[in-house]
Structures are given as structure tokens and as C-alpha cells.
Motif scaffolding. Structure first.
Motif, PDB file in Angstrom:
ATOM      1  N   UNK A 180       0.774  -1.292   0.019  1.00  0.00           N
ATOM      2  CA  UNK A 180      -0.131  -0.131   0.032  1.00  0.00           C
ATOM      3  C   UNK A 180       0.732   1.221   0.199  1.00  0.00           C
ATOM      4  N   UNK A 181       1.814   1.075   1.086  1.00  0.00           N
ATOM      5  CA  UNK A 181       2.856   2.401   0.823  1.00  0.00           C
ATOM      6  C   UNK A 181       3.506   2.694  -0.478  1.00  0.00           C
ATOM      7  N   UNK A 182       4.005   1.540  -0.995  1.00  0.00           N
ATOM      8  CA  UNK A 182       4.723   1.473  -2.452  1.00  0.00           C
ATOM      9  C   UNK A 182       3.859   1.970  -3.397  1.00  0.00           C
ATOM     10  N   UNK A 183       2.547   1.567  -3.462  1.00  0.00           N
ATOM     11  CA  UNK A 183       1.673   1.919  -4.410  1.00  0.00           C
ATOM     12  C   UNK A 183       1.063   3.369  -4.513  1.00  0.00           C
ATOM     13  N   UNK A 184       0.912   3.714  -3.170  1.00  0.00           N
ATOM     14  CA  UNK A 184       0.130   5.128  -2.807  1.00  0.00           C
ATOM     15  C   UNK A 184       1.441   6.170  -2.891  1.00  0.00           C
ATOM     16  N   UNK A 185       2.663   5.947  -2.918  1.00  0.00           N
ATOM     17  CA  UNK A 185       3.578   6.934  -2.958  1.00  0.00           C
ATOM     18  C   UNK A 185       3.606   7.821  -4.256  1.00  0.00           C
ATOM     19  N   UNK A 186       3.686   8.957  -4.550  1.00  0.00           N
ATOM     20  CA  UNK A 186       3.652   9.688  -5.886  1.00  0.00           C
ATOM     21  C   UNK A 186       5.099   9.705  -6.275  1.00  0.00           C
ATOM     22  N   UNK A 187       5.800   8.357  -6.480  1.00  0.00           N
ATOM     23  CA  UNK A 187       7.242   8.102  -6.959  1.00  0.00           C
ATOM     24  C   UNK A 187       7.098   6.740  -7.699  1.00  0.00           C
ATOM     25  N   UNK A 188       8.172   6.626  -8.536  1.00  0.00           N
ATOM     26  CA  UNK A 188       8.476   5.532  -9.022  1.00  0.00           C
ATOM     27  C   UNK A 188       9.410   4.513  -8.172  1.00  0.00           C
ATOM     28  N   UNK A 189       9.188   3.402  -7.901  1.00  0.00           N
ATOM     29  CA  UNK A 189       9.889   2.385  -7.197  1.00  0.00           C
ATOM     30  C   UNK A 189       9.994   1.193  -7.841  1.00  0.00           C
ATOM     31  N   UNK A 190      11.337   0.394  -7.612  1.00  0.00           N
ATOM     32  CA  UNK A 190      11.828  -0.762  -8.418  1.00  0.00           C
ATOM     33  C   UNK A 190      12.894  -1.049  -7.614  1.00  0.00           C
ATOM     34  N   UNK A 191      12.909  -2.952  -7.598  1.00  0.00           N
ATOM     35  CA  UNK A 191      14.069  -3.264  -7.295  1.00  0.00           C
ATOM     36  C   UNK A 191      14.685  -4.246  -8.402  1.00  0.00           C
ATOM     37  N   UNK A 192      16.135  -3.951  -8.372  1.00  0.00           N
ATOM     38  CA  UNK A 192      16.712  -4.673  -9.526  1.00  0.00           C
ATOM     39  C   UNK A 192      18.194  -5.264  -9.038  1.00  0.00           C
ATOM     40  N   UNK A 193      18.353  -6.308  -9.855  1.00  0.00           N
ATOM     41  CA  UNK A 193      19.770  -7.242  -9.637  1.00  0.00           C
ATOM     42  C   UNK A 193      20.713  -6.214 -10.071  1.00  0.00           C
ATOM     43  N   UNK A 194      22.108  -6.778  -9.959  1.00  0.00           N
ATOM     44  CA  UNK A 194      23.367  -5.880 -10.359  1.00  0.00           C
ATOM     45  C   UNK A 194      23.315  -5.658 -11.755  1.00  0.00           C
ATOM     46  N   UNK A 195      22.981  -6.677 -12.520  1.00  0.00           N
ATOM     47  CA  UNK A 195      22.944  -6.504 -14.136  1.00  0.00           C
ATOM     48  C   UNK A 195      21.892  -5.634 -14.700  1.00  0.00           C
ATOM     49  N   UNK A 196      20.996  -5.081 -13.802  1.00  0.00           N
ATOM     50  CA  UNK A 196      19.865  -4.471 -14.135  1.00  0.00           C
ATOM     51  C   UNK A 196      18.261  -4.912 -14.277  1.00  0.00           C
ATOM     52  N   UNK A 197      18.327  -6.303 -14.111  1.00  0.00           N
ATOM     53  CA  UNK A 197      17.207  -7.065 -14.304  1.00  0.00           C
ATOM     54  C   UNK A 197      16.195  -6.836 -13.178  1.00  0.00           C
ATOM     55  N   UNK A 198      15.112  -5.989 -13.568  1.00  0.00           N
ATOM     56  CA  UNK A 198      14.200  -5.748 -12.588  1.00  0.00           C
ATOM     57  C   UNK A 198      13.326  -7.079 -11.831  1.00  0.00           C
ATOM     58  N   UNK A 233      25.193   5.572 -16.109  1.00  0.00           N
ATOM     59  CA  UNK A 233      24.465   5.032 -14.810  1.00  0.00           C
ATOM     60  C   UNK A 233      24.929   3.801 -14.058  1.00  0.00           C
ATOM     61  N   UNK A 234      25.400   2.909 -15.041  1.00  0.00           N
ATOM     62  CA  UNK A 234      25.826   1.682 -14.337  1.00  0.00           C
ATOM     63  C   UNK A 234      26.980   1.887 -13.410  1.00  0.00           C
ATOM     64  N   UNK A 235      27.951   3.102 -13.967  1.00  0.00           N
ATOM     65  CA  UNK A 235      29.220   3.150 -13.093  1.00  0.00           C
ATOM     66  C   UNK A 235      28.790   3.868 -11.768  1.00  0.00           C
ATOM     67  N   UNK A 236      27.618   4.802 -11.837  1.00  0.00           N
ATOM     68  CA  UNK A 236      26.936   5.270 -10.632  1.00  0.00           C
ATOM     69  C   UNK A 236      26.527   4.217  -9.477  1.00  0.00           C
ATOM     70  N   UNK A 237      25.890   3.233 -10.282  1.00  0.00           N
ATOM     71  CA  UNK A 237      25.321   2.086  -9.329  1.00  0.00           C
ATOM     72  C   UNK A 237      26.353   1.302  -8.563  1.00  0.00           C
ATOM     73  N   UNK A 238      27.474   1.131  -9.469  1.00  0.00           N
ATOM     74  CA  UNK A 238      28.542   0.157  -8.822  1.00  0.00           C
ATOM     75  C   UNK A 238      29.282   0.846  -7.722  1.00  0.00           C
ATOM     76  N   UNK A 239      29.103   2.081  -7.677  1.00  0.00           N
ATOM     77  CA  UNK A 239      29.539   2.886  -6.174  1.00  0.00           C
ATOM     78  C   UNK A 239      29.254   2.371  -5.117  1.00  0.00           C
ATOM     79  N   UNK A 240      27.892   1.820  -5.049  1.00  0.00           N
ATOM     80  CA  UNK A 240      27.153   1.505  -3.777  1.00  0.00           C
ATOM     81  C   UNK A 240      27.918   0.363  -3.252  1.00  0.00           C
ATOM     82  N   UNK A 241      28.311   0.385  -2.073  1.00  0.00           N
ATOM     83  CA  UNK A 241      28.841  -0.548  -0.989  1.00  0.00           C
ATOM     84  C   UNK A 241      28.335  -0.976   0.237  1.00  0.00           C
TER      85      UNK A 241
END
Length: 536
Positions: A180-198, A233-241
Motif C-alpha cells: 500500500x505504501x509503495x503503490x500510494x507513494x507519488x514516486x517510481x519504485x523498483x528493485x533490480x539485480x546488479x545486471x539491471x534485471x528488474x 548510470x551503471x558506473x554510478x550504481x557500482x559505487x554502492x557498497x
């Protein structure tokens, strides 16, 4: 005497053997009895451990005799059903009565199907205890059949799974709250794997990219980003540790209508309980409107800076270029005045001619400045224009210059149509052709070539005007489009023509530039102009 002695010996032997046999039997019986007692003790211990295990598992065992149609319950079933053994005996009927009415039919159907098919059974059901408490039980059973496949017995357990059900219910509620929280938020939300697969997307994500959830799960979100931006974009995400699990960034996206949009994302690296990366979660918003506003602001600021630079140059030119002919006019007018006063009339015609040339020069400057001030500020209603006809009209207007320099103009047939202000665009080609003719130098065979093809910019055509004149040093390629810029002061002109052409082209959304390999190697001017709309 021999007979009694033999008899006595025989009796003694028999007694001895009998005693031996009795001794042996006694020993064997003692061993058997001891073994039996040990087995009984072991069996009792095993049963006790089984009961303790059943109590620990909050489970009770049961055995069903298919032939006798009887069922035997272990004592551990009594506390599961809150039955006091001293007051009530657990039977199949009392067990069935404890089952919640809504689950009773399902349980009976499951049991009957297991008996009919000789298959193992598993069924979850609720029981109502005497105090009204609801308890969840899980019934499991395993059939035993003989060599003919006839069901003989069934053994099983019923296990208290109330805590498990409560955890499942809490988990379902948590998932419901989260969704409910995810769907009601006025924002795009996603989860994905390291290779970009949603692995998850919310409704707004689906709506934004106009794709169903089924289409997006398993889809690689990098394909929603312009190819030239994906690596960054991929380089930005690879910075996450694990030490720095969050970051923010903005990037362009491919919108469903094919245009480019902008999104701002907060990315988080999700970790398990051991701190090991699992996947990524991203929360984003559409910032296309803001980015367009920023781009428009920057464009206006750049335009303002360019206009200010032009204004400064204009002020300089007015104070010098326009002042120069005025000084000439004033000077020769004073000469004429003096010559008239002295009666020396011989030089007057020549002085008057110099005054006329200076006035013409000033008039041309003022006319060009007026054209420049109009260009790009206001365009007439755009229309479809034949590029070939437009260039022919421009060439006709400078035919005197072309004829004077004997310049041959190559104008191919079947040039495309463009879309814009006919008068202004004719001025562009008039300036380019006239400019090419003026700067032919001593070229013995002066020529100008016109060509056109589709531009890389969608919806635009690229037109080239190439000459074999004196050429331009590459370092002046930008300078020549400046206001009042004149690379060769020996050649007539005001230095406004190319600045005027650039302003008109840019007012149509196009670009203009020049390429040359250097002096003596000619020059090619390129301009991009809009094609007519498809609906026109």
C-alpha cells in the motif's frame, strides 16, 4: 548285584543329564528374561522420548486401523484439543466436532481422498477450544498397504501451527502495508539485480513507461535509458557498497513516445542479515519539466550573453563604422563650402562623389543593422518551401555578382522541401551565395555547389553551400559569424551578412557552421533547416 549297580549308574546319569538340562534351560530363560526386560526398558525409553518430542513439537500421533475402522490417539492429542482425559475420551467424532465449521468439509474431503487413493494427506485446519480460542492444526498421514495394495492402516500426526499461522498473518499484513505504501507513494519504485534485471516495480513505474508489470519483471531497465547514458548510470550504481549503501543521481530516460525525459533516483543497496548484498532498490521522480526549464534557462542566459556581446560590438561599430562616413561627409562638405567661398569649383564634383559614397556606405550599414534587428525576432507564418526554388530566387537576387565574377552555380534537381519563413530563408541563401562569389579571389574557374540530405537531427535537412574560393583558416570558423566581423577589409561588406544568416537559421531551430581546409582550398557552409511537418 550287577543289575542294581547298572540301574543305579543309569539313574545317576539321568539325574545328571536332567540337572544339566535344567541348568542350561534356566540360564537361557534367565538370559531371555533379562533381554526381554532390557528391550522393554529400551522401548519404554523410546516411547518416552517420542512423547517428549511430540510435546516439544506440540504434536499428537494417531493410528487408524482400516480393517477395524478404529482410531487410536496418543495422549499428546488431548492438550492440543483442550480435552481433559479424565473427563472425556477423544474419539473421531469428538475430534471432528472440534474442527471449525468452515474447515470441516475440507478436512473430511481431504481424509476421504487420501483413503480412496492410498495417498499421503496434508491439511491445515482450525479447531475451536471450549473457551472459544481458535487454534491452527496441521494434519499429516501416511497410508500402509499390503502386498495386494489394500489399505491396512494409516499413521499420522496433528501439529499445532498456530504460531506459524500468526507469523504468516503478520507477514501478509506487513506485505500489504508495504505494498500500500509503495503503490500510494507519488514516486517510481523498483528493485533490480546488479545486471539491471528488474525484480519489482510499482504501479507508477508501469504507468510511466506504459508497460505491464509482467513485461517489466525480468526486463533490464538499462534499455529504458538512452544508449549513450547507460555506462555512466551503471558506473554510478557500482559505487554502492555495504559501507555506502545509498546514492542519488539524475539521468535521461527513453519515454514511451520516443522523447527524452529526466528522472531523479535514490538508489539503495539492500543487504541481508549478514551484510551480504542481495539486490538494489530505487525510488525516483520525474524531473523532466524541471530539467527542460533549466535547459531553457541556460539557453536564454546564453542567448542573453550573446546579445549583450552583440550589443557591445554594435555600440563599438556605431561609434566607429557609422562615425567614419559621417566624418568623411562632414570633412568633404567643409571642403566644398570652402571651395565655393573661394570660387574654386574644380574639386567640388569629386568631393561630392566621396560624400555620396560615404552616405551610401552609411545607408547600407543602417539597412543591414535594420535587417539584423528584425531577423530572428519575428518570423512570418511558416510554410512549405521548395528548396530548389528558394535557392534559385536567392541566386537571381545576386545574379549581378555571379555574372561579374563569372561564377557557375551547381543546383541539383529534386531538392527537398523545407519549412519556414520564405523571405528570411531566402536572405540566408542570398548571403551565402553572395559571400561565396565575393571571396573567390583569383580563382579562374569559380564555382558554387549546392547539395542537401537528411540531417542527423530528426525532422531536419542538411544543406551545404560549397565553393572553390579563397577558403577560411579553421581558427576563424566561429569568428566569421560574429557581428561586423570582416576577415578581409579589402573586400566590400559590412560584416553583418553571416551574423544575419545565423540568427535566421537559429530562429528556425537549425544550425549553421563552416568547414574549410584552409586558405586557397575553398569553404563549405552547412545549415540545418526543418522539414515540413508530416501532417502538412
Amino acid at each position: 548285584m550287577e543289575t542294581p549297580l547298572v540301574y543305579t549308574i543309569l539313574i545317576s546319569v539321568i539325574l545328571f543329564l536332567t540337572s544339566a538340562i535344567v541348568f542350561i534351560v534356566d540360564v537361557q530363560l534367565s538370559n531371555a528374561l533379562r533381554k526381554s526386560r532390557q528391550e522393554a526398558v529400551e522401548r519404554e525409553r523410546a516411547e518416552q522420548r517420542l512423547r517428549q518430542a511430540l510435546l516439544a513439537a506440540r504434536a499428537g500421533a494417531w493410528e487408524w486401523d482400516a480393517q477395524a475402522q478404529t482410531i487410536r490417539w496418543s495422549p499428546e492429542n488431548y492438550p492440543l484439543l483442550a480435552i481433559e482425559p479424565t473427563q472425556e475420551k477423544l474419539t473421531f467424532r469428538t475430534w471432528l466436532e472440534r474442527i471449525h465449521p468452515d474447515d470441516r468439509a475440507t478436512v473430511q474431503e481431504t481424509v476421504e481422498r487420501a483413503i480412496k487413493t492410498n495417498q499421503a494427506l496434508t491439511v491445515d485446519f482450525r479447531v475451536i477450544l471450549p473457551d472459544g480460542t481458535i487454534r491452527w492444526l496441521r494434519g499429516v498421514g501416511q497410508p500402509v498397504v499390503d502386498s495386494d495394495g489394500v489399505l491396512q492402516e494409516m499413521y499420522g500426526l496433528q501439529i499445532d501451527i498456530t504460531d506459524q499461522k500468526a507469523i504468516e498473518a503478520d507477514l501478509q499484513r506487513s506485505q500489504l502495508y508495504y505494498r500500500s505504501l509503495v503503490e500510494d507513494m507519488p514516486a517510481l519504485i523498483c528493485r533490480f539485480q546488479a545486471d539491471g534485471t528488474l525484480t519489482f516495480v510499482n504501479d507508477l513505474y508501469c504507468k510511466t513507461f506504459q508497460r505491464s508489470r509482467e513485461e517489466l519483471i525480468g526486463f533490464n531497465f538499462f534499455e529504458l535509458i538512452p544508449p549513450e547514458r547507460r555506462a555512466q548510470v551503471a558506473a554510478d550504481i557500482r559505487q554502492l557498497t555495504p559501507e555506502q549503501p545509498t546514492m542519488e543521481h539524475e539521468h535521461e530516460v527513453l519515454q514511451p513516445d520516443g522523447t527524452i525525459g529526466w528522472q531523479r533516483w535514490i538508489n539503495r543497496l539492500l543487504l541481508d542479515d549478514n551484510g551480504v548484498p542481495v539486490e538494489y532498490q530505487a525510488v525516483g521522480i520525474d524531473v523532466t519539466a524541471r530539467k527542460k526549464a533549466e535547459i531553457e534557462r541556460d539557453r536564454l542566459l546564453n542567448e542573453l550573453a550573446a546579445r549583450n556581446a552583440e550589443l557591445e560590438q554594435f555600440t563599438y561599430t556605431v561609434s566607429h563604422d557609422l562615425k567614419s562616413p559621417l566624418i568623411t561627409i562632414k570633412g568633404f562638405a567643409s571642403y566644398i563650402q570652402r571651395d565655393i567661398a573661394t570660387g574654386n569649383l574644380e574639386r567640388i564634383p569629386a568631393d561630392l562623389q566621396r560624400i555620396i559614397v560615404a552616405a551610401d556606405r552609411m545607408y547600407q550599414l543602417l539597412e543591414d543593422l535594420l535587417n539584423l534587428s528584425r531577423a530572428g525576432r519575428k518570423l512570418s507564418q511558416p510554410s512549405r518551401i521548395s528548396l530548389g526554388l528558394l535557392i534559385s530566387e536567392a541566386a537571381a537576387s545576386v545574379s549581378g555578382r555571379l555574372a561579374e565574377r563569372n561564377v557557375y552555380l551547381h543546383l541539383p534537381p529534386n531538392l527537398p522541401e523545407v519549412y519556414g519563413d520564405r523571405t528570411r530563408l531566402r536572405e540566408v541563401f542570398q548571403n551565402l551565395i553572395d559571400n561565396a562569389a565575393k571571396f573567390m579571389g583569383d580563382q579562374p574557374n569559380p564555382q558554387i555547389w549546392i547539395d542537401a540530405r537528411l540531417a542527423d537531427q530528426p525532422g531536419f535537412v542538411l544543406v551545404s553551400v560549397r565553393d572553390n574560393g579563397i577558403g577560411i583558416e579553421p581558427r576563424h570558423a566561429q569568428r566569421i559569424f560574429g557581428l561586423f566581423e570582416r576577415l578581409n577589409m579589402q573586400i566590400e561588406g559590412t560584416g553583418i551578412g553571416l551574423a544575419l544568416a545565423r540568427r535566421i537559421v537559429e530562429a528556425h531551430g537549425g544550425k549553421i557552421w563552416v568547414e574549410s581546409e584552409g586558405l586557397g582550398k575553398g569553404a563549405t557552409f552547412y545549415i540545418t533547416l526543418p522539414l515540413p511537418p508530416v501532417s502538412e
